[in-house]
Enzyme design. Structure first.
Site, PDB file in Angstrom:
ATOM      1  N   HIS A 143       0.842  -1.208   0.000  1.00 10.51           N
ATOM      2  CA  HIS A 143       0.000   0.000   0.000  1.00 10.51           C
ATOM      3  C   HIS A 143       0.879   1.262   0.000  1.00 10.51           C
ATOM      4  CE1 HIS A 143      -2.945   2.880   1.476  1.00 10.51           C
ATOM      5  NE2 HIS A 143      -3.840   1.965   1.794  1.00 10.51           N
TER       6      HIS A 143
ATOM      7  N   GLU B 162      -0.966   1.177  -5.197  1.00 11.40           N
ATOM      8  CA  GLU B 162      -0.759  -0.024  -4.391  1.00 11.40           C
ATOM      9  C   GLU B 162      -0.762  -1.278  -5.256  1.00 11.40           C
ATOM     10  OE1 GLU B 162      -3.902   0.149  -1.425  1.00 11.40           O
ATOM     11  OE2 GLU B 162      -3.931   2.321  -1.596  1.00 11.40           O
TER      12      GLU B 162
END
Ligand code: BG6
Length: 281
Positions: free
Chosen positions: A155, A255
């Site tokens: 992420h 991400e």
């Protein structure tokens, strides 16, 4: 050189310094929260309000979402993005490579706590290579007797000069799910961001580029055919206690993931790997 460091509240991290770059990696979450190549600006955005506290996710850097991405499918009381980012990992390997880069390996495996929320035996390794490029490889091993489903994300929060200055290349023609409207669309040009964005793209090529004025960041992935694009914009930044009100102006999350259609099934004894390499030019 690798140093073990600790904040005054006991929160532990590793600092890597070599010929090429410097990085900081928290043992909680195997979370790379700083990475800077010599003579280049910082790659990762880190909130000035980020918590470095036991059981709290760090706002910025590279949180690891595992074993689920986003909300748990059946039980919304379980932690968003899984438990890996708030659990303590173990440093199991460190090595200086011939080219002067540093390889770090961290491990997380099932425990009494994880089995309560995810009833599978597993081992997960995160390989981080800190060099002129930053490489991450998340290796998920099924040690159980039954198959499991995983959705994951590296992420990454990228530090940008200003949200108005960036464009994201490599998504043209890709379908995406817009989590804000819960509708699906197809991207038909370079992506620019001028409002809140929360999308999962199913990508066609494992190469995406973030342009920020004269600066470019290359994102090359393997074992992933989805990428999440997230910027909370103003109202949501204001609502987050670990982010300044205007924090959204200088960050974007891209991400590398296994999300939605790209969720994976890992059979007993099998390994699924998701990898990414970031380059800056
Ligand atoms: C993104 C999700 O990956 O992470 C968003 O798509 C979410 O929906 C964001 O808001 C941040 O999540 P968290 O749990 O770190 O606040």
């Amino acid at each position: 050189m690798l140093e073990h460091k600790i904040f005054t509240n006991g929160f532990k991290y590793i600092e890597v310094t070599n010929l090429h770059a410097q990085a900081k990696i928290a043992l909680q979450g195997a979370h790379v929260f700083e990475y800077k190549v010599k003579d280049k600006p910082a790659l990762l955005w880190l909130s000035s309000q980020a918590y470095f506290e036991e059981s709290k996710a760090i706002r910025g850097g590279i949180p690891i979402c595992f074993p689920w991405f986003g909300k748990h499918k059946e039980d919304s009381s379980l932690p968003q993005h899984g438990f890996a980012r708030t659990t303590l990992w173990e440093l199991v390997h460190e090595e200086e490579l011939e080219d002067g880069s540093t390889h770090i390996r961290l491990k997380l495996s099932d425990s009494e706590e994880t089995l309560k929320v995810w009833a599978y035996k597993f081992e997960v390794y995160l390989d981080v290579v800190v060099g002129e490029k930053l490489s991450l490889g998340l290796h998920i091993i099924n040690n159980d007797t039954k198959a499991f489903e995983v959705s994951t994300a590296l992420h990454t929060y990228f530090d940008i000069s200003h949200i108005d200055n960036i464009s994201i290349e490599g998504l043209d023609g890709c379908s995406y799910y817009d989590a804000l409207t819960q509708t699906s669309h197809v991207q038909n040009k370079i992506l620019q961001i001028n409002s809140e964005v929360d999308r999962v793209y199913q990508i066609k090529e494992n190469s995406v580029r973030l342009n920020d004025g004269s600066k470019q960041i290359g994102i090359e992935s393997k074992g992933s055919s989805s990428i999440v694009v997230w910027n909370p914009w103003k109202e949501k930044s204001m609502a987050m206690l670990d982010m300044l009100d205007d924090g959204y102006l200088n960050m974007v999350c891209l991400e590398t993931s296994n999300a939605r259609e790209d969720t994976r099934i890992v059979q007993p004894t099998q390994t699924h790997s998701i990898e990414v390499v970031y380059t800056q030019s």
